[in-house]
Every structure is written in structure tokens, then in C-alpha cells.
Enzyme design. Structure first.
Site, PDB file in Angstrom:
ATOM      1  N   LYS A 168     -11.364  -1.121   2.027  1.00 35.69           N
ATOM      2  CA  LYS A 168     -10.585  -0.076   2.574  1.00 35.69           C
ATOM      3  C   LYS A 168     -11.347   1.195   2.914  1.00 35.69           C
ATOM      4  O   LYS A 168     -12.383   1.374   2.441  1.00 35.69           O
ATOM      5  CB  LYS A 168      -9.571   0.095   1.519  1.00 35.69           C
ATOM      6  CG  LYS A 168      -8.664  -1.119   1.022  1.00 35.69           C
ATOM      7  CD  LYS A 168      -7.539  -0.989  -0.005  1.00 35.69           C
ATOM      8  CE  LYS A 168      -6.917  -2.134  -0.408  1.00 35.69           C
ATOM      9  NZ  LYS A 168      -5.802  -2.181  -1.291  1.00 35.69           N
ATOM     10  N   TYR A 197       0.615  -5.607   5.338  1.00 40.37           N
ATOM     11  CA  TYR A 197       1.338  -5.303   4.209  1.00 40.37           C
ATOM     12  C   TYR A 197       2.870  -5.294   4.458  1.00 40.37           C
ATOM     13  O   TYR A 197       3.454  -4.868   3.573  1.00 40.37           O
ATOM     14  CB  TYR A 197       1.035  -3.795   3.883  1.00 40.37           C
ATOM     15  CG  TYR A 197      -0.384  -3.741   3.077  1.00 40.37           C
ATOM     16  CD1 TYR A 197      -0.729  -4.330   1.891  1.00 40.37           C
ATOM     17  CD2 TYR A 197      -1.242  -2.733   3.646  1.00 40.37           C
ATOM     18  CE1 TYR A 197      -1.890  -4.514   1.431  1.00 40.37           C
ATOM     19  CE2 TYR A 197      -2.597  -2.535   2.776  1.00 40.37           C
ATOM     20  CZ  TYR A 197      -2.879  -3.623   1.741  1.00 40.37           C
ATOM     21  OH  TYR A 197      -4.090  -3.477   1.164  1.00 40.37           O
ATOM     22  N   ASN A 247      -7.760   1.577  -4.549  1.00 39.58           N
ATOM     23  CA  ASN A 247      -8.508   0.381  -5.130  1.00 39.58           C
ATOM     24  C   ASN A 247      -9.681  -0.319  -4.274  1.00 39.58           C
ATOM     25  O   ASN A 247      -9.896  -1.586  -4.516  1.00 39.58           O
ATOM     26  CB  ASN A 247      -7.431  -0.657  -5.840  1.00 39.58           C
ATOM     27  CG  ASN A 247      -6.633  -1.241  -4.706  1.00 39.58           C
ATOM     28  OD1 ASN A 247      -6.936  -1.082  -3.711  1.00 39.58           O
ATOM     29  ND2 ASN A 247      -5.673  -2.118  -5.415  1.00 39.58           N
ATOM     30  N   HIS A 257      -9.440  -5.152  -0.339  1.00 37.64           N
ATOM     31  CA  HIS A 257      -8.226  -6.082  -0.513  1.00 37.64           C
ATOM     32  C   HIS A 257      -8.561  -7.573  -0.483  1.00 37.64           C
ATOM     33  O   HIS A 257      -9.650  -7.776   0.278  1.00 37.64           O
ATOM     34  CB  HIS A 257      -7.289  -5.897   0.952  1.00 37.64           C
ATOM     35  CG  HIS A 257      -6.532  -6.990   1.417  1.00 37.64           C
ATOM     36  ND1 HIS A 257      -5.391  -7.410   0.637  1.00 37.64           N
ATOM     37  CD2 HIS A 257      -6.710  -8.211   2.169  1.00 37.64           C
ATOM     38  CE1 HIS A 257      -4.610  -8.593   0.868  1.00 37.64           C
ATOM     39  NE2 HIS A 257      -5.678  -8.979   2.030  1.00 37.64           N
ATOM     40  N   GLU A 292      -3.663 -14.097   7.283  1.00 40.94           N
ATOM     41  CA  GLU A 292      -4.427 -12.511   7.351  1.00 40.94           C
ATOM     42  C   GLU A 292      -5.675 -12.760   8.264  1.00 40.94           C
ATOM     43  O   GLU A 292      -6.017 -12.003   9.224  1.00 40.94           O
ATOM     44  CB  GLU A 292      -4.924 -12.230   6.017  1.00 40.94           C
ATOM     45  CG  GLU A 292      -3.542 -11.588   5.266  1.00 40.94           C
ATOM     46  CD  GLU A 292      -3.926 -11.373   3.973  1.00 40.94           C
ATOM     47  OE1 GLU A 292      -2.756 -10.980   3.141  1.00 40.94           O
ATOM     48  OE2 GLU A 292      -4.918 -11.528   3.133  1.00 40.94           O
TER      49      GLU A 292
END
Ligand code: GTP
Ligand code: MG
Length: 149
Positions: free
Chosen positions: A9, A49, A112, A115, A126
Site C-alpha cells: 500500500k 474493496y 497496515n 494487502h 483480485e
């Protein structure tokens, strides 16, 4: 063979953790089959998402994931989906075990770092959402016989 989708990310990129994160999956013995560096569009972020669309953090999550470049990765190997989730650690970095990526480098659930797909079906969705088939490279690392009996 089993494949999973990972994305470093914008916080992972900004913090200079791209090499460190890729290193952990290489060291483990998984095979890299796809890699790209991109600025994520709102459309892609919202599709990725989509399951969280009704959650209160959805808008912030989409803003964040589109806020800077991301490294998109596909890794291959037996059991790679569940193993990558273990290497990544719990969603909230404060409860993630030391030794995991989130446990070692994060302090906030909204930052965080990475992913990882959570199941076979989401991994397939994905991978095809983020990569065209011709962007994925099937190859056989020469160390394979030293990793598998
Ligand atoms: P991903 O691998 O990014 O999908 O994380 P995950 O599977 O560990 O968690 P989940 O799919 O439940 O949530 C997706 C992402 O939304 C998380 O990685 C967080 O960045 C964010 N998120 C989840 N829950 C919360 C929350 O309660 N607050 C905030 N701010 N963000 C959240
Ligand atoms: Mg998830």
C-alpha cells in the site's frame, strides 16, 4: 499452481519497505509471477474493496489506497494464500505478532502496509482485476528441487 494477490500500500512504498516486504516472500520460497508499480484509480480501488462498500471506513480506505503509488504483486506456490496472510499478520498492526510484516512495521489499522487475498476465490478475482493474463509470467526457479521433495 496456487496464486495470491498482494499489494504494498502507499504507506509501505512511502516508508521505503518495498524491498524488505518482497524479500520476505522471496526468502520463504514463493515464486514471483507478476509485479507492477502504479497509481491506483478510484475505480480500481472501489472494485478491489467492494466488499467493504458499506463500512464506515470505506471512503477513507479508497482515499488512502489512491493517495500514492502501490506495488501490485502475484506470488505462486503451494499454500501461498494462507501462508502470505500469516506472513502479513493481523489486520490491526497493534495486535499483529512480531515477526509479521504488520507486527514489525505498523501501529495503525488504517496504515497496515500491505494487502493479501484472503481465500481462493478472492485471490482469483483480485489477480484478474489487477493483472492481464499476459502480464503474468510462468517460470520455474532453478532452486525448485531444493525447496520441494
Ligand atoms: P486487506 O489485506 O487490506 O484486505 O486487510 P485484511 O484482510 O487484513 O482486512 P479487511 O479485509 O477486513 O479490511 C480491509 C482493509 O480495510 C484493512 O487492511 C484496513 O486497512 C481497513 N480496515 C479494516 N477495518 C478497519 C477499521 O475498523 N478502521 C479503519 N480505519 N480501517 C479498517
Ligand atoms: Mg481483506
Amino acid at each position: 499452481a496456487e496464486r495470491t494477490f498482494l499489494a504494498i500500500k502507499p504507506d509501505g512504498v512511502q516508508r521505503g519497505l518495498v524491498g524488505e516486504i518482497i524479500r520476505r516472500f522471496e526468502d520463504k520460497g514463493f515464486t514471483l509471477v507478476g509485479l507492477k508499480f502504479l497509481k491506483v484509480s478510484r475505480e480500481l480501488a472501489e472494485q478491489h474493496y467492494d466488499v467493504h462498500r458499506e463500512r464506515p471506513f470505506f471512503a477513507g480506505l479508497v482515499d488512502f489506497i489512491t493517495s500514492g503509488p502501490v506495488v501490485a504483486l502475484v506470488w505462486e506456490g503451494e499454500g501461498v494464500i494462507a501462508s502470505a496472510r500469516k506472513i502479513i499478520g493481523a489486520t490491526n498492526p497493534l495486535s499483529a505478532e512480531p515477526g509479521t510484516i504488520r507486527g514489525d512495521f505498523g501501529v495503525n489499522i488504517g496504515r497496515n502496509l500491505i494487502h493479501g487475498s484472503d481465500a481462493i476465490e478472492t485471490a482469483q478475482q483480485e489477480v484478474s482485476l489487477w493483472f492481464k493474463e499476459e502480464e503474468l509470467v510462468s517460470w520455474q526457479p532453478t532452486i525448485t528441487p531444493w525447496l520441494h521433495e
